[in-house]
Design a protein around this motif. Structure first.
Motif, PDB file in Angstrom:
ATOM      1  N   VAL A 112       2.061 -39.850   1.987  1.00  0.00           N
ATOM      2  CA  VAL A 112       1.476 -39.500   3.287  1.00  0.00           C
ATOM      3  C   VAL A 112      -0.037 -39.477   3.154  1.00  0.00           C
ATOM      4  O   VAL A 112      -0.577 -38.841   2.240  1.00  0.00           O
ATOM      5  N   ASP A 113      -0.737 -40.173   4.087  1.00  0.00           N
ATOM      6  CA  ASP A 113      -2.194 -40.181   4.036  1.00  0.00           C
ATOM      7  C   ASP A 113      -2.764 -39.017   4.842  1.00  0.00           C
ATOM      8  O   ASP A 113      -2.026 -38.161   5.349  1.00  0.00           O
ATOM      9  N   SER A 114      -4.094 -38.977   4.973  1.00  0.00           N
ATOM     10  CA  SER A 114      -4.755 -37.852   5.637  1.00  0.00           C
ATOM     11  C   SER A 114      -4.432 -37.768   7.120  1.00  0.00           C
ATOM     12  O   SER A 114      -4.581 -36.711   7.737  1.00  0.00           O
ATOM     13  N   ASN A 115      -3.990 -38.877   7.710  1.00  0.00           N
ATOM     14  CA  ASN A 115      -3.602 -38.888   9.129  1.00  0.00           C
ATOM     15  C   ASN A 115      -2.103 -38.726   9.317  1.00  0.00           C
ATOM     16  O   ASN A 115      -1.586 -38.965  10.400  1.00  0.00           O
ATOM     17  N   ARG A 116      -1.418 -38.357   8.240  1.00  0.00           N
ATOM     18  CA  ARG A 116       0.018 -38.097   8.232  1.00  0.00           C
ATOM     19  C   ARG A 116       0.848 -39.363   8.463  1.00  0.00           C
ATOM     20  O   ARG A 116       2.011 -39.298   8.839  1.00  0.00           O
ATOM     21  N   ASN A 117       0.226 -40.539   8.217  1.00  0.00           N
ATOM     22  CA  ASN A 117       0.982 -41.788   8.222  1.00  0.00           C
ATOM     23  C   ASN A 117       1.671 -41.964   6.872  1.00  0.00           C
ATOM     24  O   ASN A 117       1.104 -41.614   5.830  1.00  0.00           O
ATOM     25  N   GLN A 149       4.776 -41.888  11.327  1.00  0.00           N
ATOM     26  CA  GLN A 149       3.820 -40.782  11.226  1.00  0.00           C
ATOM     27  C   GLN A 149       4.571 -39.457  11.307  1.00  0.00           C
ATOM     28  O   GLN A 149       5.416 -39.262  12.193  1.00  0.00           O
ATOM     29  N   LEU A 150       4.273 -38.561  10.396  1.00  0.00           N
ATOM     30  CA  LEU A 150       4.966 -37.278  10.337  1.00  0.00           C
ATOM     31  C   LEU A 150       4.271 -36.269  11.232  1.00  0.00           C
ATOM     32  O   LEU A 150       3.068 -36.007  11.055  1.00  0.00           O
ATOM     33  N   GLN A 152       3.121 -32.610  12.564  1.00  0.00           N
ATOM     34  CA  GLN A 152       2.883 -31.361  11.845  1.00  0.00           C
ATOM     35  C   GLN A 152       3.676 -30.213  12.432  1.00  0.00           C
ATOM     36  O   GLN A 152       4.086 -29.297  11.717  1.00  0.00           O
ATOM     37  N   GLN A 310       6.823 -25.554  12.041  1.00  0.00           N
ATOM     38  CA  GLN A 310       6.021 -26.273  11.062  1.00  0.00           C
ATOM     39  C   GLN A 310       6.929 -27.226  10.278  1.00  0.00           C
ATOM     40  O   GLN A 310       8.076 -26.900   9.973  1.00  0.00           O
TER      41      GLN A 310
END
Length: 426
Positions: A112-117, A149-150, A152, A310
Motif C-alpha cells: 500500500v502506498d501513501s495514497n492507500r493504493n 484503493q483501501l 481508511q 477503522q
C-alpha cells in the motif's frame, strides 16, 4: 567463408550463454519467466544449385522465446500477496498523471502506498473491476478498471443519545460519611463505565458513581441512592441547569424493586471536547435495576451511538473479490481483481521488473475474472516464484560452452589452414 560460418556459431553460442546467464541471475525473482534461445541454419541456394552440393553458411538466432510455464509458490504472511494458479496476468497501471501506461505481471507481491493504493514494487497500481454492494461486477473492459484503493474508514458516525443500564446495587452497602468526591473511593459505593460517542464518532467514557444516601429502618423500609454521571471530567446535570451537576435520585422499596426514577432521565446538554454542538444524553435504568443482597453487578449496558469504522483487514478471495473489514463490524467489497491473457504470450514485450506490455505479436489482451473463462484462480498469501530450473539451466550452460569452444576450434583451424596456404605461396 568458413571464418564467417564459425563466427556465426560463436555469436549464437554467446547469445545462448547470455540467455542462460540471465535466467540464472533471476532464479529468485518473483514472477520471472525463463527464456530459451531458438536457432536457425542459414542456407544460400538458388534454383540452379545442385541440392546435393549445398553447404550452409552458419546459424542465426531466430528468437529468444519466453517460457510462461507455472512457477512454484512461496507462502507469505501479507494479505495483499497473491498468486495466479493457472493462466492470466495481473493488470497494473503506471502511477503518472495520465495513468495510461498499462503493464501485465505475474508477480503478485503488492503493498500500500501513501495514497492507500495497492501497488507493486515499482508503484504500478493494481487494477480491479468496480463492484456494487453485493460484490457483483458492474463494468468490464480495460477502460472500466479502477485502481484498488483501501478506504481508511467506513460508515457514518452517530452521536449517543440513549444509554440503557440494568444493574444491581448491593443492599449491604453502607452510607458514606463524607461528601461525594469521585477521586475518593470511600465517598461512593459503586461505579460503572460505558463507552459512548460524540457527533464525530469519537469514543468517550460515561462514568456513573452510585452513592447510598439512606438505608432501611424500622420506620422507613425504603432505600435511596444518588447516581453521579461524568463524561470525561465533565459532570452531567439531571436538571435543566448544566452547571448544577445534579445527580439522579434512585429509590427502592423493601423488596429491592426500584421505585424511582420511573422513566428515562435526560441530562442537560453538554459540549463534548472538540465539538461545536451540545450533546443531549438520556440514561434509562429500566425495570430490571434492583437493590438486593448480592454484589454490585451490571447486567446490561447498551447505547445507540456508533463510531466511524477503522480499517482492520483486507482479504482477497479465490475469485478475486477484495473485501475490507472495519472496527465497527462493517465489511465492504472494494472490487474484483482483473486478469488478462494473450493468444501469443511469447510475443509480449519485456519491460523488466517481471512486467510486460502488449505488442503486435502478442495480440490484444483478453480480460476476465479469476476462475472463469479459462483464467486461473487466485491464491491469497502466496507469491509465484521464478520458473527457472537451476539444473536444466546449468546443463544448457555446459552445452552452450561446448558449442562455443567447438566453433572457436573451427575458427582456429580455418586460421591455421589459411596460414598454411600463405606459407606455400611464399
Amino acid at each position: 567463408m568458413s571464418f564467417f560460418t564459425s563466427l556465426s556459431g560463436l555469436q549464437a553460442a554467446q547469445t545462448d550463454m547470455s540467455t542462460i546467464s540471465h535466467n540464472l541471475a533471476n532464479v529468485s525473482t518473483n514472477g520471472f519467466k525463463r527464456s530459451t534461445t531458438q536457432f536457425a541454419d542459414v542456407i544460400a541456394s538458388t534454383a540452379s544449385t545442385n541440392p546435393t552440393n549445398v553447404i550452409g553458411s552458419g546459424t542465426v538466432v531466430k528468437s529468444v522465446r519466453q517460457q510462461f510455464s507455472q512457477g512454484g509458490f512461496t507462502q507469505s504472511t501479507s494479505a495483499l500477496d497473491v498468486a495466479v494458479s493457472g493462466e492470466g496476468f495481473f493488470v497494473v497501471k503506471s502511477p503518472d498523471a495520465s495513468g495510461n501506461g498499462v503493464a501485465y505481471t505475474r508477480n503478485g507481491s503488492f503493498l500500500v502506498d501513501s495514497n492507500r493504493n495497492v501497488v507493486d514494487a515499482q508503484g504500478n497500481r493494481l487494477q480491479v473491476y468496480p463492484v456494487d454492494g453485493s460484490g457483483a461486477v458492474v463494468a468490464t473492459g480495460l477502460g472500466s478498471t479502477i485502481n484498488l484503493q483501501l478506504p481508511q474508514t467506513s460508515g457514518t458516525p452517530v452521536a449517543t443519545e440513549n444509554v440503557n443500564l440494568s444493574l444491581n446495587l448491593n443492599a449491604n452497602s453502607t452510607v458514606p460519611t463524607a461528601a461525594f468526591d469521585r477521586f475518593d473511593p470511600s465517598t461512593y459505593n459503586h461505579s460503572t463505565q460505558t463507552t459512548i460517542f460524540d457527533p464525530s464518532g469519537n469514543a468517550m467514557t460515561l462514568t456513573t458513581y452510585f452513592v447510598r444516601t439512606s438505608a432501611p429502618s424500622s420506620s422507613d423500609p425504603t432505600s435511596s441512592w444518588e447516581a453521579y454521571s461524568f463524561v470525561g471530567d465533565k459532570q452531567l446535570s439531571a436538571d435543566a441547569d448544566p452547571a448544577a451537576g445534579t445527580p439522579i435520585t434512585m429509590t427502592f422499596d423493601s423488596t429491592g424493586a426500584m421505585t424511582a426514577p420511573t422513566g428515562p432521565t435526560t441530562f442537560a446538554g453538554f459540549l463534548p471536547a472538540g465539538s461545536t454542538v451540545d450533546q443531549v444524553l438520556t440514561v434509562d435504568f429500566g425495570n430490571a435495576t434492583t437493590q438486593v443482597y448480592k454484589p454490585f453487578n451490571v447486567d446490561t449496558a447498551t447505547q445507540d451511538g456508533a463510531p466511524v469504522g477503522q480499517l482492520e483487514g483486507v482479504t482477497i478471495a479465490e475469485d478475486g473479490t477484495v473485501r475490507a473489514s472495519f472496527s465497527n463490524g462493517d465489511t465492504q467489497s472494494l472490487g474484483k481483481v482483473v486478469l488478462a491473457s494473450f493468444s501469443n504470450p511469447t510475443g509480449l514485450r519485456q519491460l523488466g521488473s517481471s512486467t510486460w506490455s502488449a505488442s503486435g505479436l502478442s495480440g490484444d489482451p483478453r480480460l476476465g475474472e479469476p476462475g472463469t473463462q479459462g483464467f486461473g484462480g487466485l491464491m491469497a498469501g502466496a507469491i509465484e516464484r521464478s520458473n527457472v530450473d537451476i539444473t536444466e539451466e546449468l546443463v544448457g550452460l555446459i552445452a552452450a560452452q561446448r558449442a562455443f569452444q567447438a566453433n572457436a576450434k573451427a575458427l582456429d583451424t580455418a586460421s591455421q589452414i589459411s596460414q598454411t596456404i600463405f606459407n606455400i605461396r611464399s
